[in-house]
Design a protein around this motif. Structure first.
Motif, PDB file in Angstrom:
ATOM      1  N   LEU A   1       0.918  -1.234   0.094  1.00 34.07           N
ATOM      2  CA  LEU A   1      -0.052  -0.207   0.153  1.00 34.07           C
ATOM      3  C   LEU A   1       0.835   1.259   0.165  1.00 34.07           C
ATOM      4  CD1 LEU A   1      -2.520  -1.318   2.576  1.00 34.07           C
ATOM      5  CD2 LEU A   1      -2.824  -1.032  -0.059  1.00 34.07           C
ATOM      6  N   PHE A   2       1.978   1.215   0.606  1.00 38.46           N
ATOM      7  CA  PHE A   2       2.796   2.370   0.838  1.00 38.46           C
ATOM      8  C   PHE A   2       3.613   2.460  -0.434  1.00 38.46           C
ATOM      9  CE2 PHE A   2       6.785   4.646   2.071  1.00 38.46           C
ATOM     10  CZ  PHE A   2       5.916   5.754   2.835  1.00 38.46           C
ATOM     11  N   HIS A   3       3.743   1.378  -1.423  1.00 39.17           N
ATOM     12  CA  HIS A   3       4.378   1.783  -2.837  1.00 39.17           C
ATOM     13  C   HIS A   3       3.471   1.028  -3.820  1.00 39.17           C
ATOM     14  CE1 HIS A   3       8.269   2.477  -0.750  1.00 39.17           C
ATOM     15  NE2 HIS A   3       8.193   1.356   0.065  1.00 39.17           N
ATOM     16  N   LYS A   4       2.187   1.807  -3.440  1.00 36.86           N
ATOM     17  CA  LYS A   4       1.096   1.237  -4.485  1.00 36.86           C
ATOM     18  C   LYS A   4       1.223   1.180  -5.790  1.00 36.86           C
ATOM     19  CE  LYS A   4      -1.888   4.969  -3.339  1.00 36.86           C
ATOM     20  NZ  LYS A   4      -3.392   5.141  -2.881  1.00 36.86           N
ATOM     21  N   ALA A   5       1.971   2.193  -6.376  1.00 39.55           N
ATOM     22  CA  ALA A   5       2.284   2.063  -7.697  1.00 39.55           C
ATOM     23  C   ALA A   5       2.905   1.214  -8.214  1.00 39.55           C
ATOM     24  CB  ALA A   5       3.093   3.602  -8.226  1.00 39.55           C
ATOM     25  N   GLN A   6       3.893   0.641  -7.580  1.00 39.95           N
ATOM     26  CA  GLN A   6       4.591  -0.594  -7.928  1.00 39.95           C
ATOM     27  C   GLN A   6       3.756  -1.986  -8.141  1.00 39.95           C
ATOM     28  OE1 GLN A   6       8.383  -0.732  -6.026  1.00 39.95           O
ATOM     29  NE2 GLN A   6       8.437   1.365  -5.587  1.00 39.95           N
ATOM     30  N   TYR A   7       2.803  -1.959  -7.336  1.00 41.66           N
ATOM     31  CA  TYR A   7       2.078  -3.138  -6.789  1.00 41.66           C
ATOM     32  C   TYR A   7       0.442  -3.160  -7.319  1.00 41.66           C
ATOM     33  CZ  TYR A   7       6.058  -4.226  -3.983  1.00 41.66           C
ATOM     34  OH  TYR A   7       7.391  -4.330  -3.511  1.00 41.66           O
TER      35      TYR A   7
END
Length: 210
Positions: free
Chosen positions: A162-168
């Motif tokens: 969720l903190f790096h949601k652009a990647q996931y």
């Protein structure tokens, strides 16, 4: 006889974990989680939780994710093969998540996991370390949780997504995570290694490499 005895021991251990599940439901006071993240070593805790929540919620069972260290991923490998056999994790199994450093899955636990879990994650050391840091330094009025690396693995995985949601985006979509999701985690370990805890929280050890 030895194999049957081993199964009985595993069942007794899993029965013990059911107390934790029941206490959790009582604390939720009728609120139903949409997602559950469970860390796995051999899979007895994760299996017990899978069996409990599958029985409790039936067809409405939350989306259950199993989390393991990348270096000790026996449950992940067993799920990936899905050939009716248990698959061990090779190598040294070295990880800061010492409680999850297991190379051989529990057959009794795997049966419950396979029936209820739908997602499996292999995580880097930095993911568990971030879980430890965030839990120990919450925002606003959230309670502080002092967790060891193994206990923070499930939370760390969700935080990473969720903190790096652009990647996931693919993983988030597959899980069905959104602003209405209710996530449940189990911190199964306190600060058992104070020296390593301070290295992670104070010195930034095992931080994600950019």
């Amino acid at each position: 006889m030895a194999a049957r005895s081993g199964h009985r021991v595993a069942q007794f251990i899993m029965h013990g974990y059911l107390t934790m599940a029941l206490e959790t439901v009582e604390q939720l006071k009728g609120k139903c989680p949409t997602h559950i993240f469970l860390q796995a070593g051999v899979g007895s805790m994760a299996g017990a939780m899978c069996g409990f929540f599958a029985s409790l919620y039936g067809p409405d069972v939350p989306v259950i994710s199993i989390v393991e260290p990348k270096t000790a991923d026996c449950v992940y490998r067993t799920a990936e093969k899905d050939d009716g056999k248990l698959h061990n994790a090779p190598g040294s199994l070295e990880t800061i998540m010492a409680g999850l450093s297991c190379g051989e899955p529990c057959s009794v636990g795997w049966k419950e996991i396979r029936a209820a879990a739908s997602h499996y994650f292999r995580i880097e050391e930095s993911v568990a370390a971030d879980g430890v840091r965030v839990l120990s330094s919450p925002l606003e009025n959230d309670p502080r949780v002092l967790s060891g690396e193994s206990g923070a693995a499930g939370f760390g995985t969700a935080f990473e997504l969720l903190f790096h949601k652009a990647q996931y985006q693919k993983e988030i979509s597959s899980l069905g995570l959104n602003s209405e999701s209710v996530l449940l985690f189990f911190n199964t370990e306190g600060v058992t290694d104070r020296k390593n805890f301070l290295r992670i929280v104070w010195e930034g050890a095992f931080a994600e490499k950019v």
